[in-house]
Design a protein around this motif. Structure first.
Motif, PDB file in Angstrom:
ATOM      1  N   ALA A   2      -1.647   9.363  10.756  1.00 52.10           N
ATOM      2  CA  ALA A   2      -3.039   8.186  11.452  1.00 52.10           C
ATOM      3  C   ALA A   2      -3.981   8.444   9.934  1.00 52.10           C
ATOM      4  CB  ALA A   2      -3.423   8.289  12.869  1.00 52.10           C
ATOM      5  N   TYR A   3      -4.019   7.972   8.998  1.00 45.79           N
ATOM      6  CA  TYR A   3      -4.524   7.352   7.695  1.00 45.79           C
ATOM      7  C   TYR A   3      -5.896   6.096   7.914  1.00 45.79           C
ATOM      8  CZ  TYR A   3      -3.146   3.251   5.763  1.00 45.79           C
ATOM      9  OH  TYR A   3      -2.519   2.458   4.819  1.00 45.79           O
ATOM     10  N   ARG A   4      -5.632   5.562   8.758  1.00 45.80           N
ATOM     11  CA  ARG A   4      -6.186   5.148   8.853  1.00 45.80           C
ATOM     12  C   ARG A   4      -7.190   4.680   9.739  1.00 45.80           C
ATOM     13  NH1 ARG A   4      -4.841  -0.640   7.531  1.00 45.80           N
ATOM     14  NH2 ARG A   4      -2.499  -0.509   6.281  1.00 45.80           N
ATOM     15  N   ARG A  53       0.565  -1.128  -0.480  1.00 46.69           N
ATOM     16  CA  ARG A  53      -0.102  -0.394  -0.126  1.00 46.69           C
ATOM     17  C   ARG A  53       0.875   1.019  -0.077  1.00 46.69           C
ATOM     18  NH1 ARG A  53      -5.385   1.094   1.816  1.00 46.69           N
ATOM     19  NH2 ARG A  53      -5.349  -1.511   2.421  1.00 46.69           N
ATOM     20  N   LEU A  54       0.968   2.754  -1.179  1.00 44.29           N
ATOM     21  CA  LEU A  54       1.338   3.674  -0.465  1.00 44.29           C
ATOM     22  C   LEU A  54       0.409   4.261  -0.523  1.00 44.29           C
ATOM     23  CD1 LEU A  54       2.716   1.785  -3.766  1.00 44.29           C
ATOM     24  CD2 LEU A  54       3.560   3.959  -4.591  1.00 44.29           C
ATOM     25  N   LEU A  59      -6.036  12.995   0.084  1.00 45.14           N
ATOM     26  CA  LEU A  59      -5.143  11.684   1.007  1.00 45.14           C
ATOM     27  C   LEU A  59      -5.661  10.679   0.287  1.00 45.14           C
ATOM     28  CD1 LEU A  59      -5.057  10.577   4.675  1.00 45.14           C
ATOM     29  CD2 LEU A  59      -5.837   8.418   2.302  1.00 45.14           C
ATOM     30  N   SER A  60      -4.293   9.901  -1.026  1.00 47.75           N
ATOM     31  CA  SER A  60      -4.642   9.229  -1.573  1.00 47.75           C
ATOM     32  C   SER A  60      -4.150   7.545  -1.576  1.00 47.75           C
ATOM     33  CB  SER A  60      -3.974   9.367  -2.804  1.00 47.75           C
ATOM     34  OG  SER A  60      -4.373  10.676  -3.828  1.00 47.75           O
ATOM     35  N   THR A  61      -4.731   6.793  -1.621  1.00 51.05           N
ATOM     36  CA  THR A  61      -3.843   5.634  -1.173  1.00 51.05           C
ATOM     37  C   THR A  61      -3.690   4.715  -1.776  1.00 51.05           C
ATOM     38  OG1 THR A  61      -5.867   4.431  -0.164  1.00 51.05           O
ATOM     39  CG2 THR A  61      -4.855   5.619   0.794  1.00 51.05           C
ATOM     40  N   ARG A  62      -2.990   3.586  -2.833  1.00 49.89           N
ATOM     41  CA  ARG A  62      -3.417   3.158  -3.645  1.00 49.89           C
ATOM     42  C   ARG A  62      -2.800   1.749  -3.283  1.00 49.89           C
ATOM     43  NH1 ARG A  62      -2.348   2.379  -9.230  1.00 49.89           N
ATOM     44  NH2 ARG A  62      -2.746  -0.810  -9.205  1.00 49.89           N
ATOM     45  N   VAL A  63      -3.677   0.435  -3.538  1.00 54.60           N
ATOM     46  CA  VAL A  63      -3.343  -0.657  -2.836  1.00 54.60           C
ATOM     47  C   VAL A  63      -2.929  -1.597  -3.938  1.00 54.60           C
ATOM     48  CG1 VAL A  63      -3.856  -2.536  -1.730  1.00 54.60           C
ATOM     49  CG2 VAL A  63      -4.599  -0.554  -1.529  1.00 54.60           C
ATOM     50  N   LEU A  64      -1.693  -2.124  -4.461  1.00 58.50           N
ATOM     51  CA  LEU A  64      -0.983  -3.107  -5.682  1.00 58.50           C
ATOM     52  C   LEU A  64      -1.007  -4.505  -4.655  1.00 58.50           C
ATOM     53  CD1 LEU A  64       2.447  -1.265  -6.417  1.00 58.50           C
ATOM     54  CD2 LEU A  64       0.076  -1.726  -7.518  1.00 58.50           C
ATOM     55  N   PHE A  77      -7.174   2.159  -5.610  1.00 61.70           N
ATOM     56  CA  PHE A  77      -6.934   3.555  -5.778  1.00 61.70           C
ATOM     57  C   PHE A  77      -7.861   4.837  -5.286  1.00 61.70           C
ATOM     58  CE2 PHE A  77      -6.356   8.084  -7.494  1.00 61.70           C
ATOM     59  CZ  PHE A  77      -5.654   8.555  -6.612  1.00 61.70           C
ATOM     60  N   THR A  78      -7.956   4.901  -3.865  1.00 62.71           N
ATOM     61  CA  THR A  78      -9.270   5.897  -3.678  1.00 62.71           C
ATOM     62  C   THR A  78      -8.330   7.543  -3.139  1.00 62.71           C
ATOM     63  OG1 THR A  78     -10.009   3.774  -2.727  1.00 62.71           O
ATOM     64  CG2 THR A  78     -10.482   6.275  -1.420  1.00 62.71           C
ATOM     65  N   THR A  79      -8.864   8.482  -3.168  1.00 57.92           N
ATOM     66  CA  THR A  79      -8.832   9.606  -3.007  1.00 57.92           C
ATOM     67  C   THR A  79      -9.530  10.580  -1.455  1.00 57.92           C
ATOM     68  OG1 THR A  79      -7.063  10.220  -4.971  1.00 57.92           O
ATOM     69  CG2 THR A  79      -7.518  12.208  -3.780  1.00 57.92           C
ATOM     70  N   LEU A  80      -9.440  11.010  -0.667  1.00 52.63           N
ATOM     71  CA  LEU A  80      -9.786  11.595  -0.268  1.00 52.63           C
ATOM     72  C   LEU A  80      -9.145  13.170  -0.494  1.00 52.63           C
ATOM     73  CD1 LEU A  80     -10.081   9.883   3.172  1.00 52.63           C
ATOM     74  CD2 LEU A  80     -11.333   9.236   1.446  1.00 52.63           C
ATOM     75  N   VAL A  81     -10.966  14.208  -0.557  1.00 50.65           N
ATOM     76  CA  VAL A  81     -10.703  15.436  -1.051  1.00 50.65           C
ATOM     77  C   VAL A  81     -11.566  16.224  -0.018  1.00 50.65           C
ATOM     78  CG1 VAL A  81     -10.712  17.516  -2.589  1.00 50.65           C
ATOM     79  CG2 VAL A  81     -10.072  14.981  -3.630  1.00 50.65           C
ATOM     80  N   MET A  82     -11.219  17.445   0.744  1.00 53.79           N
ATOM     81  CA  MET A  82     -11.810  17.946   1.296  1.00 53.79           C
ATOM     82  C   MET A  82     -12.470  19.226   0.406  1.00 53.79           C
ATOM     83  SD  MET A  82     -11.893  17.304   4.114  1.00 53.79           S
ATOM     84  CE  MET A  82     -12.716  19.158   5.094  1.00 53.79           C
ATOM     85  N   PRO A  83     -14.360  19.487   1.146  1.00 56.51           N
ATOM     86  CA  PRO A  83     -15.199  20.083   0.247  1.00 56.51           C
ATOM     87  C   PRO A  83     -14.063  21.416   0.535  1.00 56.51           C
ATOM     88  CG  PRO A  83     -16.530  18.629   1.101  1.00 56.51           C
ATOM     89  CD  PRO A  83     -14.634  18.547   2.144  1.00 56.51           C
TER      90      PRO A  83
END
Length: 420
Positions: free
Chosen positions: A262-264, A184-185, A193-198, A404-410
């Protein structure tokens, strides 16, 4: 088949011919779709299961759904946006034919352009260069093999969320987590916040690792890794080493100290999404970019207004008066786009056809400098926005690729429309 007890016939065949139901895993294998894709298509209402267990929530599918699932998979593999897939599956034949012919023309044009671009670059290449590096590690080594192109793509995707705050240098790092089943990156600049799982090519060897790597160095490594079909990542207590599987070259990366956010906890505490929007990713990116102007100095915020079957994108400081996407002023369009999918306003606004799940109306604001890179880093023809509230992080992910997931603040809109 009857059995007679006295004078009363009893039909013992009742219950023997119930429709066969398959578990989500069995149905996924049968139709060639991942279970995660089936869950996504259920959420979107495209392919709901035949039955959902009221106690466990487990989904079951019938054989009657196999043809629809296979057509859905084929259309998605052909790059058809999900909104247009719905037209093909549930619309009348004329509408389906129009959608498919238009998409086929688009694909042919893209293929021709890509072929010309690749040919031009190939002609200009002076030849590839390799670098060699060696290093002696310390302690147990964690070793994992990954696809070169997949690693390069993951680095590019999370790189859009890397921070550049000198007061918080850890935000300029990428967290790399390796366990026995995945890599995981993770990157964040506090606004996204972006996460990508390989998934490893072969099983991971050695202990789990959580390390911080410099984002700039990792970006250079990603470009190098893309040359190879697969690369081997080795991490010990001192450094990380990446080498191609043929032994032709390798790279070394320094491990950095620091406490990554602590992104989790952030992901776990996300409220349940009340609104889901599926829209053409490239079209949405173009619409957001159009709001900023040619020089990128246009507006500091863009507003997305979710309608019944469309989304209106406009500079946040403009009146929210969206044109309908089915208007017939296509003669004024110069880009050949179909007005059933998109309409543009003279004030820089755009209305796009979209699939929406949730209760309208909703108007939410974003910083285009934050939202646009998240859209650009995604893959696939469609993007999914999961919105819980106008003040909570919005999940932005590829409609078909949940890895691949990204969190974006409004951002706050001074003229915001209430959610309810």
């Amino acid at each position: 088949m009857d059995s007679t007890t006295g004078s009363t016939p009893v039909d013992i065949s009742i219950g023997l011919f119930k429709p066969e139901l398959l578990s989500i895993s069995a149905f996924a294998r049968r139709v060639g779709l991942a279970p995660s894709a089936l869950r996504f298509y259920d959420d979107c209402g495209v392919l709901p299961p035949a039955q959902v267990d009221a106690t466990t929530g487990y989904r079951s599918y019938s054989l009657d759904q196999e043809m629809r699932a296979r057509v859905l998979r084929s259309l998605r593999e052909a790059g058809l946006p999900l909104a247009e897939v719905m037209v093909v599956l549930d619309g009348d034949p004329d509408a389906a034919r129009t959608v498919l012919e238009r998409h086929r023309s688009t694909v042919r044009e893209r293929s021709r352009t890509a072929d010309e671009t690749i040919a031009a670059v190939l002609r200009s290449l002076p030849g590839a260069e390799d670098g060699n590096g060696t290093g002696d590690g310390a302690g147990p080594v964690t070793r994992v093999r990954l696809g070169g192109a997949e690693l390069a793509g993951a680095v590019r995707q999370v790189g859009a969320a890397v921070g550049a705050d000198p007061d918080h240098p850890v935000l300029g790092r990428v967290l790399v987590e390796i366990d026995d089943s995945e890599v995981r990156l993770v990157a964040t600049d506090r606004y996204r916040l972006s996460t990508r799982v390989l998934k490893p090519v072969v099983a991971v060897e050695g202990p789990d690792r959580h390390v911080l790597l410099d984002a700039a160095q990792l970006a250079e490594l990603g470009a190098w890794a893309a040359r190879w079909s697969a690369v081997t990542v080795e991490i010990d207590a001192d450094e990380a080493r990446i080498s191609d599987v043929d032994g032709a070259g390798s790279r070394e990366l320094k491990l950095w100290d620091g406490e990554f956010p602590a992104y989790r906890d952030v992901l776990t505490e996300l409220p349940e999404a009340r609104h889901r929007l599926i829209v053409d990713r490239t079209a949405l990116l173009d619409a957001v970019t159009a709001c900023t102007g040619a020089d990128g100095e246009g507006t500091s915020a863009v507003a997305l207004r979710l309608g019944e079957d469309d989304v209106h994108i406009s500079p946040a400081d403009r009146p929210d008066q969206p044109p309908r996407p089915d208007r017939t002023d296509g003669a004024n369009r110069s880009d050949g786009a179909d007005d059933a999918d998109r309409s543009d306003g003279s004030d820089g606004s755009t209305t796009l056809r979209a699939l929406r799940i949730g209760e309208p109306p909703l108007r939410i604001g974003f910083d285009p400098a934050v939202l646009a890179p998240a859209l650009e880093a995604s893959v696939g023809p469609d993007v999914l926005l999961e919105i819980s509230a106008v003040t909570e992080p919005v999940v932005v992910r590829s409609a078909d690729q949940g890895s691949f997931t990204t969190l974006v603040m409004p951002v706050a809109l001074t003229t915001a429309t209430p959610e309810d």
